[in-house]
Design an enzyme around this catalytic site. Structure first.
Site: not given
Ligand code: NI
Length: 186
Positions: A45, A50, A98-99, A140-141, A144
């Site tokens: 995701g 991000q 998380c990236l 989660h996304e 953000h």
């Molecule tokens: Ni994340």
């Protein structure tokens, strides 16, 4: 095009994103870039903040996890102008990563079921309910898009334990296989 992923500590990750206009320029290219950036970093995701944008867009592709659940195989989705309008059900605590926070994995408690309104990549409106792991990844996304990161949701004691790691990540002092953009690097 693979874009750098903004790291924990960057202010853009704390912005509440705005709905995009329906004539948003080069939307297709942006979505392609988001998927390419996500695949390159081996994520499932990615949300627009991000990659440094304050746009209410997230992308998800669960197909790499299809071994765990065959219904993930074709779960490649774009959520534009996404708004979660209901969360319900039991809470489950499952490890997330998380990236934008490389190397950190912590258990996060989330509701089992969500209802979300959004536009797809063709700007068609949807109003859908998701459950289980799909609901978790979407939440989660979606967080953000609200300026929330998963480490905000863990117990204070756990946060203290990872504090020094987070400080390093903020400085870009972290091993990462993909292109990153810490706060310190302009
Ligand atoms: Ni994340």
């Amino acid at each position: 095009m693979i874009l750098p992923i903004f790291l924990y500590g960057h202010p853009v990750l704390r912005k509440v994103t705005k709905d995009i206009p329906l004539d948003y320029p080069n939307l297709k290219t942006l979505l392609d870039n988001m998927f390419e950036t996500m695949y390159n970093a081996e994520g499932v995701g990615l949300a627009a903040p991000q990659i440094g944008l304050e746009d209410r867009i997230l992308v998800i592709d669960l197909s790499p996890l299809a071994d765990e659940d065959p219904s993930f195989m074709h779960f490649k989705k774009v959520f534009i102008n996404a708004h979660i309008i209901e969360k319900e059900g039991e809470e489950a605590s499952i490890e997330e990563g998380c990236l934008s926070i490389p190397t950190i994995h912590e258990k996060v408690s989330r509701k089992n079921s969500i209802r979300i309104r959004y536009l797809d990549e063709n700007l068609q409106p949807h109003d859908e309910v998701y459950e289980g792991y799909k609901a978790r990844v979407i939440q989660h996304e979606y967080d953000h898009l609200e300026g929330i990161m998963f480490v905000d949701l863990i117990p204070g004691i756990r946060k203290q334990i990872i504090r020094s790691k987070l400080n390093k990540i903020m400085k870009g002092d972290v091993n990462c296989s993909y292109k990153i953009k810490p706060l310190s690097r302009k």
